[in-house]
Design an enzyme around this catalytic site. Sequence first.
Site, mmCIF file in Angstrom:
data_model
loop_
_atom_site.group_PDB
_atom_site.id
_atom_site.type_symbol
_atom_site.label_atom_id
_atom_site.label_comp_id
_atom_site.label_asym_id
_atom_site.label_seq_id
_atom_site.Cartn_x
_atom_site.Cartn_y
_atom_site.Cartn_z
ATOM 1 N N ARG A 646 -1.271 6.281 -0.071
ATOM 2 C CA ARG A 646 -0.422 6.887 0.725
ATOM 3 C C ARG A 646 -1.197 7.165 1.789
ATOM 4 O O ARG A 646 -2.137 7.840 1.751
ATOM 5 C CB ARG A 646 0.059 7.937 0.152
ATOM 6 C CG ARG A 646 1.306 7.913 -0.689
ATOM 7 C CD ARG A 646 1.900 9.049 -1.424
ATOM 8 N NE ARG A 646 2.381 9.963 -0.471
ATOM 9 C CZ ARG A 646 1.920 11.202 -0.448
ATOM 10 N NH1 ARG A 646 1.045 11.761 -0.954
ATOM 11 N NH2 ARG A 646 2.630 11.991 0.571
ATOM 12 N N GLU A 723 -13.371 2.903 6.184
ATOM 13 C CA GLU A 723 -14.191 1.717 6.307
ATOM 14 C C GLU A 723 -13.421 0.376 6.215
ATOM 15 O O GLU A 723 -13.877 -0.530 6.648
ATOM 16 C CB GLU A 723 -15.028 1.767 5.194
ATOM 17 C CG GLU A 723 -16.230 2.604 5.532
ATOM 18 C CD GLU A 723 -17.012 3.483 4.350
ATOM 19 O OE1 GLU A 723 -16.140 4.198 3.432
ATOM 20 O OE2 GLU A 723 -18.207 3.224 4.046
HETATM 21 MO MO1 MOS Z 1 -20.081 5.893 5.309
HETATM 22 S S1 MOS Z 1 -21.490 4.324 5.637
HETATM 23 O O1 MOS Z 1 -19.964 6.240 3.495
HETATM 24 O O2 MOS Z 1 -20.562 7.271 5.996
#
Ligand code: MOS
Length: 759
Positions: A646, A723
């Site tokens: 979510r 990420e």
């Molecule tokens: Mo990120 S490389 O887990 O800060």
Amino acid sequence: MSDDLEDLQPVAPVGAGYVAKGHAVPRIDGRAKVTGQARYAAEIAVDGLVHGVVVNAAIARGRVLAVHDDEARAVPGVLDVLWHGHRPEAPQLAHYFETGEDFSTVPVKPLVSDQVHHAGQPVALVLAERWEAARCAAGLVRIDYQVEAHATDLLRHRAEGHAPKELDEDTAPPKPRGNADAAFAVAPVKIDAEFHQAAEHHNPMELHASTVIIESGGRLTIHDKNQGGHGTRKRLAKVFGLRESQLTLLNTFVGGAFGSGLRPQYNLLLAMLGALHLRRPVRVVLTRRQMFTFGHRPEIWQRVRLAAERDGTLKALIHEAVGETSRVHDFAEMVTKWSGTLYRCENLRGDYRVVPLDLPTPLDMRAPGAASGLFPLEVGMDELAQALGMDPLALRLHNYAERAPSGDKPYSSKKLRECYALAAERFGWPRRDPKPRSMRDGHELVGWGMASGQWIAEQEEARARVVLYADGHVEAETAASDIGTGTCTVLAQVAASALGVPLEDVRVQIADTRLPEAPTEGGSSHVASVGSAVDGACEKLRKKVWKLARAMAKSPLAGSKFAEVEFVDGKVRLHGLPGDALLLTEVLTASGVGQLEANFHLQPDEDEQGRYERAVHSAVFCEVRVDEAMGTVRVTRVVSAVAAGRIINELTARSQVLGGIVWGIGQALHEGTLIDHALGRFMTVDLANYHVPVNADIHALDVSFVPEDDRIVSRLGAKGVGEIGGLGVAAAISNAIWHATGRRIRALPMTPEKVMAPQ
Ligand code: MOS
């Protein structure tokens, strides 16, 4: 019974209507940031502040024979020059530095000995009343070295790799399945290719900085740029032989970190040394050049072999990786893991080695390991599709993993198929002519490519406190870090939504070790962790309010069960009976209570979570335009679809993915730290020479989120978005360059000379 014991009970999932839609809420700290009101670690005003400037080693390997600091000391305002032979007494510091005990992940151990492990290693600290004086004096410190031969060339020393020590489940190569080498040998269609990626540096806008302030009674207040105050404090206390309770760590605002702040950097250790030595407040700020002296995404060589039946069924997957590390520490990241998790394949083998070089120990950098490891896998899949005469998306769908291939577990949630479908549709992929060099626009060849992305979805232990005041305002407190991702805003949304109060009535306090303990912000797990802790505290607070409300004279809630009430518009009421609502302020006032507080200790249910593979997924499609005469590549269109649970805040989540795509373009085309192997030094140590994408490099970016709700990863249903956005982008660009030109570029960054090189 304490609140914390109560919290060990499993948490019931909250109702589906809860934060039913992702809200696009602008950052609540945005105004402070853009108006300069926000104060970062290097900007804290302190009386009597001493400035420390670091002197870095000029050689790659050897010993410091002598430090000549007379001229530096003669500069007016210079208070002292610290180096390994003139360092304040700190027996604990020496002990921990020498053994590396519980500090093994911070390989930079400044001023510990005469040994130089890499160019740029901090070897002295000049302390002065003014920064200008310290900077001038730092330039006057002369050092005699005994120089030893160094090695900094990964490709030259590739054969000298060893399996990294201390591998865990994620960093270790995937468990072998079947017999990959035998299956590869006999398969009818196969590819075998080598890949290379240059080292990359983090380069957040904010430089690493620490301001250490000595308070009375042996206490210290420390403003530091990092991704986790509690984690930093634990390490500092050990290294300096202090009690954690003596140290208050603040990372109030963080101007980006991307992994460079997961652990304390040497500016903090040196500022501590200086402050304890002088008994005065000390600040150490790194320069942009010094940002290239403490860790980076490692240079890596990889080889991927893929084999398939003629119908596209994967028969063998062999993924080998050799990355760089330093001689003082083995650095491992999640490089080959993805080859074990992304596709169904019965014969699998991974191999991961590191080569010790005379460079700073590498460091986690945004999606560490995945950014590197997915590149050869996803270019390899494109090459295999080409060899099969199959559409690259069709090949991926043909080998789609419904259950996690590693460990044969179900996914907690997986909407990668939906990501492929949505992004392909938005991009117009079905219109693609599979032939390379089939599209041209003026002097540019046009190509389309795609790739998959995958990252982990974790949750970590976290604590939070939420307080409701009789005037109606709410305070949510947790030592969470906001490294620029929008955590603070999301926590306010979670509290407002859980208590049914307007966002403006919620004040969030984070980034201070005096608040309930939070994990380090990393691995895109912060919302799932600290967000869930705040949500848990709010649930307990709702219960407390309801108990008071039920006990009020003539209460409309008399005899009600907790499950029958709801919190809406600053009121508590029976479900569906808006008429008989009690204002929260009224409940507290009538009960003679000035404030109500609830604490929550979130402990992830590891047994339950461990039954599932937990991951976020993405599909990336892109269009490139390649100027064959110049070798230049423009990424004119990127379409990304992400499934990450979510989405609590569509605006900040989208910003994370946009930023991730820009990072991916940087990885693909621009970023790569060049090394002068004769000197054993990084050469491109400023933003004039280390290229990151600028506005002119970024064209149309299209981000969508596939609806997903994952109550295994977190009670909020959220996974993480920090990420995933960058993953798959470099591979999709390489694949698009092939489609445009018929050339496979397997080395990053794909600079013009690589694009033009004879193949
Ligand atoms: Mo990120 S490389 O887990 O800060």
